[in-house]
Structure formats: structure tokens, C-alpha cells
Design a protein around this motif. Structure first.
Motif, PDB file in Angstrom:
ATOM      1  N   LEU A 125      -4.572  -4.914  -4.042  1.00 16.02           N
ATOM      2  CA  LEU A 125      -3.594  -4.299  -4.922  1.00 16.02           C
ATOM      3  C   LEU A 125      -2.214  -4.259  -4.252  1.00 16.02           C
ATOM      4  O   LEU A 125      -2.116  -4.183  -3.016  1.00 16.02           O
ATOM      5  N   PRO A 126      -1.153  -4.291  -5.041  1.00 12.07           N
ATOM      6  CA  PRO A 126       0.177  -4.157  -4.445  1.00 12.07           C
ATOM      7  C   PRO A 126       0.371  -2.755  -3.889  1.00 12.07           C
ATOM      8  O   PRO A 126      -0.179  -1.777  -4.429  1.00 12.07           O
ATOM      9  N   LEU A 127       1.115  -2.652  -2.820  1.00 14.50           N
ATOM     10  CA  LEU A 127       1.458  -1.354  -2.243  1.00 14.50           C
ATOM     11  C   LEU A 127       2.873  -0.983  -2.684  1.00 14.50           C
ATOM     12  O   LEU A 127       3.710  -1.844  -2.946  1.00 14.50           O
ATOM     13  N   SER A 128       3.115   0.301  -2.760  1.00 16.45           N
ATOM     14  CA  SER A 128       4.374   0.780  -3.319  1.00 16.45           C
ATOM     15  C   SER A 128       5.399   1.084  -2.237  1.00 16.45           C
ATOM     16  O   SER A 128       5.080   1.171  -1.045  1.00 16.45           O
ATOM     17  N   GLY A 129       6.630   1.299  -2.681  1.00 14.47           N
ATOM     18  CA  GLY A 129       7.674   1.730  -1.757  1.00 14.47           C
ATOM     19  C   GLY A 129       7.340   3.068  -1.143  1.00 14.47           C
ATOM     20  O   GLY A 129       7.648   3.321   0.026  1.00 14.47           O
ATOM     21  N   LEU A 130       6.694   3.940  -1.935  1.00 13.09           N
ATOM     22  CA  LEU A 130       6.263   5.234  -1.397  1.00 13.09           C
ATOM     23  C   LEU A 130       5.233   5.029  -0.290  1.00 13.09           C
ATOM     24  O   LEU A 130       5.249   5.716   0.734  1.00 13.09           O
ATOM     25  N   ASP A 131       4.315   4.067  -0.485  1.00  9.86           N
ATOM     26  CA  ASP A 131       3.348   3.748   0.571  1.00  9.86           C
ATOM     27  C   ASP A 131       4.065   3.304   1.847  1.00  9.86           C
ATOM     28  O   ASP A 131       3.659   3.661   2.955  1.00  9.86           O
ATOM     29  N   PHE A 132       5.131   2.530   1.672  1.00 15.01           N
ATOM     30  CA  PHE A 132       5.876   2.057   2.852  1.00 15.01           C
ATOM     31  C   PHE A 132       6.555   3.222   3.563  1.00 15.01           C
ATOM     32  O   PHE A 132       6.611   3.252   4.800  1.00 15.01           O
ATOM     33  N   MET A 133       7.044   4.204   2.804  1.00 13.47           N
ATOM     34  CA  MET A 133       7.624   5.390   3.441  1.00 13.47           C
ATOM     35  C   MET A 133       6.560   6.128   4.255  1.00 13.47           C
ATOM     36  O   MET A 133       6.837   6.623   5.359  1.00 13.47           O
ATOM     37  N   GLU A 134       5.341   6.195   3.730  1.00 10.42           N
ATOM     38  CA  GLU A 134       4.252   6.827   4.486  1.00 10.42           C
ATOM     39  C   GLU A 134       3.940   6.014   5.742  1.00 10.42           C
ATOM     40  O   GLU A 134       3.622   6.584   6.798  1.00 10.42           O
ATOM     41  N   PHE A 135       4.047   4.699   5.639  1.00  5.47           N
ATOM     42  CA  PHE A 135       3.847   3.838   6.801  1.00  5.47           C
ATOM     43  C   PHE A 135       4.888   4.124   7.877  1.00  5.47           C
ATOM     44  O   PHE A 135       4.568   4.193   9.073  1.00  5.47           O
TER      45      PHE A 135
END
Length: 326
Positions: A33-43
Motif C-alpha cells: 500500500l502507499p504510505l502517506s506524508g503523515l507516515d513519513f512525519m512519523e518516520f
């Protein structure tokens, strides 16, 4: 640059499981699944790549948008957009050629002119000498290999090159026999005994009309004090290719560009906004209309494909890294 590289790796489908694990997200067992910009902030929070990532959320979002505009990321429609500050999701599906993958110049169009200046500047050197009257003269050159500097033939033939040159903050001895000149083209190569810093991932590619280019070089600046290494300040100027091929009397095909090139720019690299070396500055093309009034000069460059051929014909045991898209 670090953020862009991390984003490309984070959104890469091949890293899906690892990216989910890093942010504590349960990955789908059925598909990637695609990951979101919010996921990248968590990263960014989990890896502590930058402190307090939420403070820079606008800049991070802008970076992801620029990466999408330049085909490094692919925006996925219909993904979760519940978080208004980072409403989009992505896949990283870009390809990078073998030559370019060794460095980061492929980020040039995303990160802009200041990034290219930072990456290319260390490889631009000033070649100093004296003319027949003993007056100081200088041209520019590009370190394209740790032991080789590319420049114009007229730069080294129209002056006595100083036996000691200041390259990349070091004093380096240059043997006159180590200067190779092409017999017909305005191309020369200096062999340097001590290894210099060459830009990783540097690649040459022919220019095309309307392409944005930057001139890098050391033109003379009246009344300017020399830098700490004794050279003139490095000057960078932006313009565009105005003619991709112009056949000239008595010389190989050149190309024209609008960025101003001054005496001392000869031999300096012409770099596209995509991070490719598309040529090097050579003599200005000047003349008159109807033998009456002078006209503004056209700024001429030797295109990358001509440079590559010239170095091959000189048989120096080194090649210009010309892009093959492998």
C-alpha cells in the motif's frame, strides 16, 4: 538532501515492510500500500533525522511536492487524506542511471540552484599562468576524474601554465608534459599527480534548446581581493541554451547559451538544472552587423558529446563519464 534521500527510500515499494516496521504500522499482507506524508512525519520522529519534525511540516510537504513534480515520487489518488497538513500518499518509482546513482546530482531539479552550486563548486578549479608579456592570466577547469582536469585548449596554449597550482585548497605541482591538447578541438586535459575530489555521480549529456544551465568559472573581477587559496571568487550564473548546435568556420559545432561568460570562464563547466554537465565555456563569438556597429556577444560552449569524443581521441587512458542511461 538527506530528507529527499530518506523520502525516496521510505516510499519505495521494496522497502514497504521495513518502513512500516520503523513507524510501528502493521503492513498489509495482501499488497504493498502507499504510505502517506503523515507516515513519513512519523518516520522522521522515529529516526530522529531532524529534531522536532512537526516544526518543519510545511517545508517537508513542499519537498514531497517538488519530488512529485520531478517524477521521483508518484502521488496516489484515493489514499487516506484525513490529515489536512499531509493529505497525500506516495510511491517512489523513479529510476536512476548507473553513473548518476553514485551521487546525488539527480536531485538537482528538485533541490535547485543552491544545491547544484554546493555539489559542483568543489570540482571547479582555476588554472593560473602568465602570458608572453609576463602578465597574470587564468582560466577555469573541471575535475572529472581524481587525476584529470578538463579545460579548453586555448586556456593552456595562450599562457605559460604555472608549475604550482592551487587546486581544492592544496598546492599541487603541474608538469608541462602532463598537459594534453587535442590537435583540432578546443579541449585539453591536465593530469594531476595527487588525487583531487571529483563529484560522485557526475555525468555528461548533450544540451538541448531552452534548457536551463548554470555557468561555473573564475572570470576576472576588477579590484576583487583573492580568496584564501589565492584564486578569484567562483562565479555562477544562470541562463538557458539558446541554440543547441551552431556550425562555426574553422571549429567543431558549438552551442549557445544566455548566461554571461567573461574572460576567465573558459574551461568552466556548464551544468543543466538536472545536474548534467552539458558542456564547457569557450571563446565568445563576437562580430559586427554590416561592418558598422558591434553587436552583443553570443556566449558559446563546447557541447558534452564533442568533449567526450575529444577525450577519447586523445587516448589518455581516461574517459569522460558520458550518460548512456544504463
Amino acid at each position: 538532501m538527506a530528507l529527499a534521500l530518506s523520502a525516496r527510500a521510505f516510499f519505495s515499494p521494496s522497502n514497504y515492510q521495513k518502513s512500516c516496521q520503523t513507524i510501528g504500522k502493521v503492513p498489509s499482507s495482501r499488497s504493498i500500500l502507499p504510505l502517506s506524508g503523515l507516515d513519513f512525519m512519523e518516520f522522521l520522529k522515529a529516526t530522529e533525522l531532524i529534531g522536532n519534525p512537526d516544526r518543519y511540516i510545511y517545508q517537508v510537504r513542499h519537498l514531497l511536492e517538488r519530488m512529485t513534480a520531478n517524477n521521483i515520487l508518484v502521488e496516489v489518488s484515493g489514499a487516506d487524506s484525513s490529515y489536512v497538513m499531509m493529505p497525500k500518499s506516495y510511491y517512489a518509482l523513479s529510476e536512476i542511471s548507473t553513473i548518476r546513482s553514485a551521487g546525488t546530482l539527480w536531485l538537482g531539479k528538485t533541490l535547485g540552484g543552491r544545491f547544484l552550486h554546493r555539489q559542483i563548486s568543489p570540482a571547479i578549479v582555476q588554472i593560473a599562468g602568465k602570458n608572453a608579456e609576463g602578465e597574470a592570466r587564468a582560466g577555469s577547469g573541471l575535475v572529472f576524474d581524481p587525476h584529470h582536469i578538463l579545460t579548453c585548449r586555448h586556456v593552456v596554449s595562450e599562457m605559460q601554465v604555472d608549475q604550482t597550482q592551487s587546486f581544492q585548497g592544496r598546492e599541487i605541482a603541474i608538469d608541462a608534459k602532463a598537459i594534453a591538447e587535442h590537435e583540432a578541438l578546443d579541449v585539453a586535459v591536465l593530469h594531476v599527480p595527487e588525487p583531487l575530489h571529483a563529484v560522485a555521480g557526475l555525468a555528461f549529456l548533450e544540451p538541448f534548446v531552452t534548457q536551463t544551465v548554470y555557468t561555473f568559472g573564475y572570470p576576472r573581477i576588477p579590484c576583487a581581493l583573492p580568496t584564501e587559496d589565492g584564486n578569484s571568487p567562483l562565479v555562477v550564473q544562470r541562463g538557458e541554451v539558446t541554440a543547441s548546435a551552431v556550425s562555426m568556420i574553422g571549429t567543431a559545432d558549438l552551442f549557445l547559451y544566455s548566461a554571461i561568460a567573461r574572460p576567465g570562464n573558459s574551461g568552466g563547466a556548464l551544468v543543466s538544472d538536472e545536474g548534467y554537465v552539458v558542456g564547457m565555456a569557450t571563446d565568445l563569438t563576437e562580430g559586427q552587423y554590416c561592418d558598422v556597429s558591434p553587436f552583443s556577444p553570443h556566449y558559446a560552449g563546447i557541447p558534452a558529446q564533442v568533449i567526450s569524443r575529444a577525450v577519447d581521441e586523445m587516448d589518455l587512458g581516461v574517459q569522460v563519464p558520458y550518460e548512456t542511461f544504463d
